[in-house]
Write a protein that holds these residues in place. Structure first.
Motif, PDB file in Angstrom:
ATOM      1  N   PRO A 210      21.224 -17.873   5.760  1.00 58.61           N
ATOM      2  CA  PRO A 210      19.887 -18.323   6.191  1.00 58.61           C
ATOM      3  C   PRO A 210      19.015 -18.571   4.965  1.00 58.61           C
ATOM      4  O   PRO A 210      18.979 -17.753   4.045  1.00 58.61           O
ATOM      5  CB  PRO A 210      19.370 -17.147   7.030  1.00 58.61           C
ATOM      6  CG  PRO A 210      20.591 -16.417   7.463  1.00 58.61           C
ATOM      7  CD  PRO A 210      21.591 -16.571   6.351  1.00 58.61           C
ATOM      8  N   SER A 211      18.329 -19.689   4.969  1.00 59.25           N
ATOM      9  CA  SER A 211      17.589 -20.120   3.774  1.00 59.25           C
ATOM     10  C   SER A 211      16.196 -20.584   4.149  1.00 59.25           C
ATOM     11  O   SER A 211      15.964 -21.085   5.256  1.00 59.25           O
ATOM     12  CB  SER A 211      18.330 -21.267   3.076  1.00 59.25           C
ATOM     13  OG  SER A 211      19.670 -20.907   2.804  1.00 59.25           O
ATOM     14  N   ARG A 212      15.289 -20.421   3.210  1.00 55.61           N
ATOM     15  CA  ARG A 212      13.946 -20.981   3.357  1.00 55.61           C
ATOM     16  C   ARG A 212      13.691 -21.923   2.188  1.00 55.61           C
ATOM     17  O   ARG A 212      13.937 -21.583   1.028  1.00 55.61           O
ATOM     18  CB  ARG A 212      12.885 -19.878   3.400  1.00 55.61           C
ATOM     19  CG  ARG A 212      12.859 -19.151   4.751  1.00 55.61           C
ATOM     20  CD  ARG A 212      11.559 -18.399   4.951  1.00 55.61           C
ATOM     21  NE  ARG A 212      11.454 -17.971   6.337  1.00 55.61           N
ATOM     22  CZ  ARG A 212      11.468 -16.699   6.742  1.00 55.61           C
ATOM     23  NH1 ARG A 212      11.566 -15.736   5.857  1.00 55.61           N
ATOM     24  NH2 ARG A 212      11.344 -16.396   8.015  1.00 55.61           N
TER      25      ARG A 212
ATOM     26  N   GLU B  80      16.646 -16.450   3.034  1.00 58.63           N
ATOM     27  CA  GLU B  80      15.588 -16.209   4.021  1.00 58.63           C
ATOM     28  C   GLU B  80      15.021 -14.796   3.948  1.00 58.63           C
ATOM     29  O   GLU B  80      13.815 -14.584   4.113  1.00 58.63           O
ATOM     30  CB  GLU B  80      16.149 -16.507   5.423  1.00 58.63           C
ATOM     31  CG  GLU B  80      15.203 -16.239   6.578  1.00 58.63           C
ATOM     32  CD  GLU B  80      15.374 -14.836   7.144  1.00 58.63           C
ATOM     33  OE1 GLU B  80      14.438 -14.374   7.839  1.00 58.63           O
ATOM     34  OE2 GLU B  80      16.413 -14.203   6.878  1.00 58.63           O
TER      35      GLU B  80
ATOM     36  N   SER C 270      14.751 -23.565  -2.842  1.00 58.45           N
ATOM     37  CA  SER C 270      15.397 -22.974  -1.673  1.00 58.45           C
ATOM     38  C   SER C 270      15.863 -21.575  -2.054  1.00 58.45           C
ATOM     39  O   SER C 270      16.520 -21.398  -3.082  1.00 58.45           O
ATOM     40  CB  SER C 270      16.584 -23.820  -1.218  1.00 58.45           C
ATOM     41  OG  SER C 270      17.243 -23.210  -0.131  1.00 58.45           O
TER      42      SER C 270
ATOM     43  N   GLU D 120      10.028 -24.204   5.191  1.00 56.48           N
ATOM     44  CA  GLU D 120      10.934 -24.472   6.308  1.00 56.48           C
ATOM     45  C   GLU D 120      12.122 -23.510   6.262  1.00 56.48           C
ATOM     46  O   GLU D 120      12.545 -23.087   5.187  1.00 56.48           O
ATOM     47  CB  GLU D 120      11.439 -25.920   6.242  1.00 56.48           C
ATOM     48  CG  GLU D 120      10.322 -26.953   6.309  1.00 56.48           C
ATOM     49  CD  GLU D 120      10.801 -28.347   5.961  1.00 56.48           C
ATOM     50  OE1 GLU D 120      10.318 -29.295   6.598  1.00 56.48           O
ATOM     51  OE2 GLU D 120      11.650 -28.479   5.053  1.00 56.48           O
ATOM     52  N   GLU D 121      12.648 -23.223   7.438  1.00 58.67           N
ATOM     53  CA  GLU D 121      13.764 -22.283   7.538  1.00 58.67           C
ATOM     54  C   GLU D 121      14.998 -22.979   8.083  1.00 58.67           C
ATOM     55  O   GLU D 121      14.913 -23.821   8.985  1.00 58.67           O
ATOM     56  CB  GLU D 121      13.389 -21.111   8.442  1.00 58.67           C
ATOM     57  CG  GLU D 121      14.490 -20.066   8.569  1.00 58.67           C
ATOM     58  CD  GLU D 121      14.072 -18.857   9.382  1.00 58.67           C
ATOM     59  OE1 GLU D 121      14.955 -18.079   9.784  1.00 58.67           O
ATOM     60  OE2 GLU D 121      12.848 -18.697   9.608  1.00 58.67           O
TER      61      GLU D 121
END
Length: 548
Positions: free
Chosen positions: A199-201, A150, A147, A182-183
Motif C-alpha cells: 500500500p502506497s501514498r 502507506e 511515493s 493519493e492512496e
C-alpha cells in the motif's frame, strides 16, 4: 567460528547529508591486510542499516567486496543525533574460506552539530537539486512527486522540507505546499504477491529552494509525524475575491481575473512603476484570449468568451496558486476542446500559462491560434524580441501598418518578446518555454506557416498562428483540420521594469528565460530501505525474451 577484528577500522566519522550521500551517515575507513572480504550486513546499536556503499580507493565496489591492501571506505546511512553514542558492527565473509568476520567499533560519539533535524519526524527523503545554467537561484519553486509506504504517513500536514547548508550542515526549514495526496491499495494484488506490492501514498509537493550557480544542494523532505500540526507559511502570494473574479498578487504584480471567463483581465505592476496593463477595447476586454478558433459561419470563438468555463478547478497555497479551465470552445464550436492553466508563484515575477487545444472532429477553419495577449495601444511605443541567433532586436511602433497586416512575424520558438514603453521605463514580456503540435490518430498534424503574429491597431497584440488564411491576400480559403490534431504550449508572462544600463533594458527577460528553460534539476531521490523490502531484486514483469 566468528572472528572479531577491531584494528581493521582506521576512522569513523559522522557526517550530515551531502550531494554525494543525501542522508545522515557515517564514513568508515577500513584497511584489510589479510584476505578480501564481502560486506554482508551492518548494524548500528544492534539495528541493521541496509543502506551502505563500499569503495576501494575511489572506485565503488558494487558487489560490496573490500579489497585487501587498499584503503577502503564504507558509507552507511545512520540517522544520528548530536552528542550521542553509537556502536558499529560490520559483518563480512571471506570469499576464499567462507568464514564470518565482524569488524567492530564501539561507543563512537557524534559531534555537537549537524545531526538529525527533528526526532518527531521519523522518516525523510533526501533530494539533490542541481543548478546547470550558471545562475544563482533564490526562492525558486520546485515541484516534486513522491511515493512512500502507506503506513509511514497519515496526512499531508506532516510534510516539512529543510535545506542543508553544505558548509555547516545546518538544516533550515523552507516554505512548502502539498497539493496532491493519493492512496493506492489493491488488496487482490497484495494478497497474491506481497513482495511486489505494498500500500502506497503518493504526494505532490512544491517548495522554495535556494541553490548557488553551477552547484548542487541537498533538501530533506520529512514525514512520519502523525501529531504534526498544519504548517503556517507566510509568503508574498495572496488571493482574494470570489468565484472566477479573483485578485492574485505577490511583490511583483496584482493580476485580476475576469468575472465571467476567469482569464487574465488586468495586471497592475508593482516594482516601483504602478502601471495598470489592460485592454478593454473589444469585448470581453481581457488581456489573455486563447486558445481560439474561427470556423465561419460561426462566430470567432475564444476561450475568453467562456461564460463561464464548462469546467474549472483551483489550488491555493503559499508556494503557488493554480487556476485551470477546460471544455468545448464557446459559440457552439463543439469540435474543439480547450484547456488553460495559470500558475502564480510566490517571490517570482512571472505567471506560467499552459494551453491545450484538441480537435475532436474534422473541422474546416480559417484560423486556429494560441498564445494571444492584447493590450491598450497607448501603453507602449516599442516592440523587442530575442531571435534564434541570440540577438536582441527592437522596433518602434510608430507608423505601424494597420491590421490584419503584421508589424512582425516571428519564429514559433522565439525565446522571448515584449512590448515596452521606453519613456516610462516598463514592459510586458512573453517567454516561450515549450511548444508541441501533433496528431493522436492517423496522419500528421495540420499546420500552415506557424509563427508569432505581432499587430498594432487600437491595441497591440501578439498571437501564435497555427492555421491561418484570413490574414493573407486570399482570405476566403478554408483549411480542413482532421480529427486528433492537438496543439500544446507553455509560456511565461511578466510585467517588468526596464533597466536601461543592461541589454536594452530587457535583461530581466533573458535571465528568467534562462532560468525557466533550465529549471533546478532533481538529480537524486534517496530514501531508506524499509525492512519489508526483499533482499534479492524483484524482477519486473516483462514480455517473453527480455532479460535484466
Amino acid at each position: 567460528m566468528v572472528e572479531v577484528m577491531s584494528n581493521a577500522i582506521e576512522v569513523c566519522e559522522f557526517r550530515y547529508p551531502t550531494v554525494e550521500f543525501p542522508y545522515y551517515h557515517v564514513v568508515i575507513i577500513v584497511r584489510l591486510d589479510g584476505t578480501s572480504m564481502r560486506v554482508e550486513r551492518i548494524t548500528v546499536n544492534g539495528s541493521e542499516s541496509r543502506d551502505f556503499r563500499v569503495f576501494n580507493g575511489d572506485t565503488e565496489s558494487f558487489d560490496r567486496v573490500i579489497d585487501r591492501g587498499v584503503r577502503s571506505t564504507i558509507t552507511v546511512r545512520v540517522d544520528w543525533k548530536n552528542e550521542a553514542s553509537y556502536g558499529l558492527q560490520i559483518h563480512c565473509r571471506s570469499p576464499s574460506h567462507g568464514g564470518e568476520v565482524i569488524l567492530k567499533q564501539a561507543s563512537l560519539r557524534t559531534p555537537s552539530y549537524g545531526g538529525y533535524w527533528n526526532r518527531d519526524w521519523k522518516y525523510y527523503v533526501g533530494v539533490v537539486l542541481s543548478e546547470t545554467a550558471g545562475i544563482a537561484r533564490h526562492r525558486e519553486p520546485v515541484h516534486l512527486n513522491l511515493s512512500v509506504y502507506e503506513d509511514r504517513i497519515a496526512s499531508p500536514r506532516e510534510i516539512r522540507v529543510v535545506g542543508v547548508d553544505p558548509e555547516t550542515g545546518t538544516a533550515k526549514e523552507t516554505q512548502s505546499q502539498v497539493y496532491g495526496f493519493e492512496e493506492w491499495a489493491a488488496a487482490q494484488l497484495m494478497e497474491q504477491e506481497p513482495f511486489r506490492y505494498q500500500p502506497s501514498r503518493t504526494l505532490d509537493l512544491a517548495f522554495i529552494a535556494d541553490v548557488p550557480a553551477n552547484s548542487q544542494k541537498v533538501y530533506l523532505v520529512f514525514y512520519g509525524n502523525p501529531k504534526a500540526s498544519e504548517p503556517q507559511y507566510q509568503t508574498d502570494l495572496n488571493v482574494s475575491g470570489k468565484a472566477l473574479q479573483l485578485d492574485i498578487e505577490n511583490d511583483y504584480y496584482n493580476v485580476k481575473l475576469h468575472d465571467r471567463s476567469g482569464l487574465i483581465d488586468e495586471i497592475t505592476m508593482k516594482q516601483g512603476v504602478d502601471i495598470k496593463l489592460d485592454h478593454h477595447v473589444e469585448p470581453p476586454g481581457t488581456l489573455h484570449w486563447n486558445p481560439d478558433c474561427y470556423t465561419p459561419p460561426r462566430t470567432w470563438s475564444h476561450a475568453s468568451n467562456w461564460d463561464p468555463p464548462p469546467n474549472s478547478t483551483g489550488i491555493d497555497g503559499p508556494v503557488f496558486l493554480m487556476r485551470k479551465y477546460w471544455g468545448k470552445l464557446p459559440f457552439d464550436v463543439d469540435q474543439v476542446s480547450a484547456s488553460l492553466t495559470y500558475l502564480f508563484y510566490a517571490h517570482n515575477p512571472y505567471v506560467i500559462i499552459s494551453t491545450t487545444m484538441r480537435v475532436d472532429a474534422v473541422l474546416p477553419v480559417k484560423v486556429l491560434r494560441n498564445g494571444c495577449f492584447v493590450l491598450r495601444r497607448d501603453l507602449f511605443n516599442e516592440f523587442t524580441w530575442k531571435d534564434r541567433a541570440g540577438k536582441v532586436n527592437r522596433k518602434n511602433l510608430a507608423g505601424a501598418p494597420a491590421p490584419p497586416n503584421a508589424v512582425m512575424t516571428l519564429a514559433p520558438d522565439t525565446p522571448w518578446m515584449a512590448f515596452v514603453n521606453s519613456d516610462r521605463g516598463f514592459g510586458f514580456g512573453g517567454i516561450t518555454l515549450s511548444y508541441v503540435n501533433d496528431r493522436f490518430e492517423e496522419g500528421l498534424v495540420k499546420l500552415t506557416q506557424p509563427h508569432f503574429h505581432v499587430m498594432v491597431g487600437p491595441w497591440v497584440a501578439w498571437s501564435r498562428l497555427l492555421v491561418n488564411t484570413i490574414m493573407t491576400n486570399n482570405p476566403q480559403r478554408m483549411v480542413q483540420v482532421p480529427k486528433g490534431c492537438f496543439y500544446l504550449e507553455r509560456n511565461a508572462y511578466l510585467p517588468f521594469k526596464l533597466d536601461p544600463s543592461r541589454d536594452k533594458g530587457c535583461d530581466i527577460l533573458d535571465i528568467n528565460w534562462k532560468k525557466l528553460i533550465n529549471p533546478l534539476e532533481v538529480v537524486q531521490l534517496s530514501m531508506d530501505t524499509d525492512e519489508r523490502v526483499p533482499r534479492e531484486p524483484v524482477a519486473p514483469i516483462l514480455p517473453e525474451g527480455f532479460e535484466i
